[in-house]
Design a protein around this motif. Structure first.
Motif, mmCIF file in Angstrom:
data_model
loop_
_atom_site.group_PDB
_atom_site.id
_atom_site.type_symbol
_atom_site.label_atom_id
_atom_site.label_comp_id
_atom_site.label_asym_id
_atom_site.label_seq_id
_atom_site.Cartn_x
_atom_site.Cartn_y
_atom_site.Cartn_z
ATOM 1 N N THR A 1 0.844 -1.144 -0.108
ATOM 2 C CA THR A 1 -0.307 0.030 0.062
ATOM 3 C C THR A 1 0.954 1.178 0.044
ATOM 4 N N ALA A 2 0.562 2.203 -0.676
ATOM 5 C CA ALA A 2 1.519 3.341 -0.789
ATOM 6 C C ALA A 2 0.857 4.548 -0.971
ATOM 7 N N ALA A 3 1.302 5.618 -0.517
ATOM 8 C CA ALA A 3 0.643 6.987 -0.483
ATOM 9 C C ALA A 3 1.563 8.275 -1.124
ATOM 10 N N ALA A 4 1.244 9.169 -1.604
ATOM 11 C CA ALA A 4 1.992 10.440 -2.166
ATOM 12 C C ALA A 4 1.247 11.578 -1.903
ATOM 13 N N ALA A 5 2.076 12.713 -1.499
ATOM 14 C CA ALA A 5 1.302 13.950 -1.166
ATOM 15 C C ALA A 5 1.899 14.999 -2.448
ATOM 16 N N LEU A 6 0.797 15.517 -2.946
ATOM 17 C CA LEU A 6 1.465 16.346 -4.134
ATOM 18 C C LEU A 6 1.048 17.825 -3.678
ATOM 19 N N ALA A 7 1.796 18.728 -4.058
ATOM 20 C CA ALA A 7 1.674 20.335 -3.999
ATOM 21 C C ALA A 7 1.681 20.692 -5.494
ATOM 22 N N TRP A 8 0.513 21.728 -5.835
ATOM 23 C CA TRP A 8 0.359 22.270 -6.979
ATOM 24 C C TRP A 8 0.485 23.662 -7.089
ATOM 25 N N ASP A 9 1.825 24.250 -7.526
ATOM 26 C CA ASP A 9 1.885 25.665 -7.805
ATOM 27 C C ASP A 9 1.189 25.891 -9.105
ATOM 28 N N ILE B 1 3.793 20.548 -10.572
ATOM 29 C CA ILE B 1 3.652 19.641 -9.630
ATOM 30 C C ILE B 1 4.566 19.242 -8.949
ATOM 31 N N TYR B 2 4.587 19.184 -7.586
ATOM 32 C CA TYR B 2 5.536 18.624 -6.753
ATOM 33 C C TYR B 2 5.218 17.359 -5.906
ATOM 34 N N VAL B 3 6.091 16.545 -5.990
ATOM 35 C CA VAL B 3 5.726 15.267 -4.839
ATOM 36 C C VAL B 3 6.567 15.542 -3.765
ATOM 37 N N THR B 4 5.699 15.671 -2.686
ATOM 38 C CA THR B 4 6.581 16.127 -1.396
ATOM 39 C C THR B 4 6.755 15.067 -0.265
ATOM 40 N N LYS B 5 5.965 14.186 -0.347
ATOM 41 C CA LYS B 5 6.015 12.931 0.638
ATOM 42 C C LYS B 5 5.513 11.897 0.144
#
Length: 252
Positions: free
Chosen positions: A86-94, A100-104
């Motif tokens: 199981t996986a997770a990713a956090a994205l931030a969008w400027d 797009i930034y993958v932050t975690k």
């Protein structure tokens, strides 16, 4: 020298291990080598070459972590698994730069939803979460996974991940991600080790995506597909000393 089996070892040798190559020859070879293959050719770092789904030099997308500005919108993505992680990713969008930034990232196998939810909830109980279509399926352990994660405190989006125009095509998502990487609009924090591990090995065989070790990549793709639901982090409101709000619901 890493041992693969008791009789096999992995040897990584690059141009610096070849005595007859001069510095000038190395520079010429490097200039003639596609950017995504330079580390493989010059340093002997394993690469899947032409089969790679993201044939992009890692240096083009790797960035040092930095604080997320208040006006950037954010979103999480989940990829459900058991024997595969199981996986997770956090994205931030400027949105101003459309980057797009993958932050975690997070990845763990053979754990129930309560464990995974507890691991990523510190990313923010306000964070919306995108999830794949199999999250609607009831499991042997009970109700659908999306409902289980919601019960454990994650802010799950009401519908599974789809593209803005509809549908959930894997190829469409991958091609959009690749286009952003090639144009400088997809960045990944250097602390996301699992993401880069998968990025280096993600490939096609006989024209088909090999669905092995692609968990955080899939999680980030689901989040990207649902970026229209990304939101800013709520900001704490400060009240001047001696001022008592008349309406506690709105702070005035």
């Amino acid at each position: 020298m890493p041992e693969i089996t008791p009789s096999k070892y992995l040897v990584m040798a690059g141009w610096n291990h070849v005595p007859h190559l001069s510095d000038k020859m190395k520079r010429e070879l490097l200039a003639a080598t596609p950017s995504h293959l330079r580390a493989a050719r010059s340093q002997g770092i394993p690469s899947l070459g032409s089969g790679a789904i993201f044939p992009v030099d890692e240096a083009m997308i790797r960035v040092d972590p930095k604080p997320i500005p208040d006006h950037w919108v954010q979103l999480g993505g989940l990829d459900f698994g058991w024997d595969h992680p199981t996986a997770a990713a956090a994205l931030a969008w400027d949105r101003d730069a459309d980057c797009i930034y993958v932050t975690k990232t997070y990845r763990q196998s053979e754990k129930p939803p309560v464990i995974h939810a507890a691991a990523v909830k510190p990313w923010g109980d306000w964070l919306p979460w995108a999830w794949p279509h199999d999250g609607n399926n009831d499991t042997a352990a009970g109700e659908a996974l999306a409902k289980q994660y919601k019960a454990h405190g994650l802010k799950m989006l009401s519908e599974h991940a789809t593209h803005p125009a509809g549908g959930n095509s894997v190829e469409a998502g991958l091609m959009e991600m690749l286009d952003r990487m090639e144009t400088g609009r997809w960045k990944v924090f250097s602390t996301c080790d699992a993401w880069f591990e998968e990025f280096r090995l993600y490939h096609r065989k006989d024209g088909k995506v090999v669905k092995v070790l692609d968990d955080t990549l899939s999680a980030s793709r689901y989040a990207y597909m649902m970026r229209r639901f990304a939101t800013t982090k709520p900001q704490k409101r400060t009240v001047a000393a001696g001022f008592e709000p008349q309406n506690t619901a709105f702070g005035y």
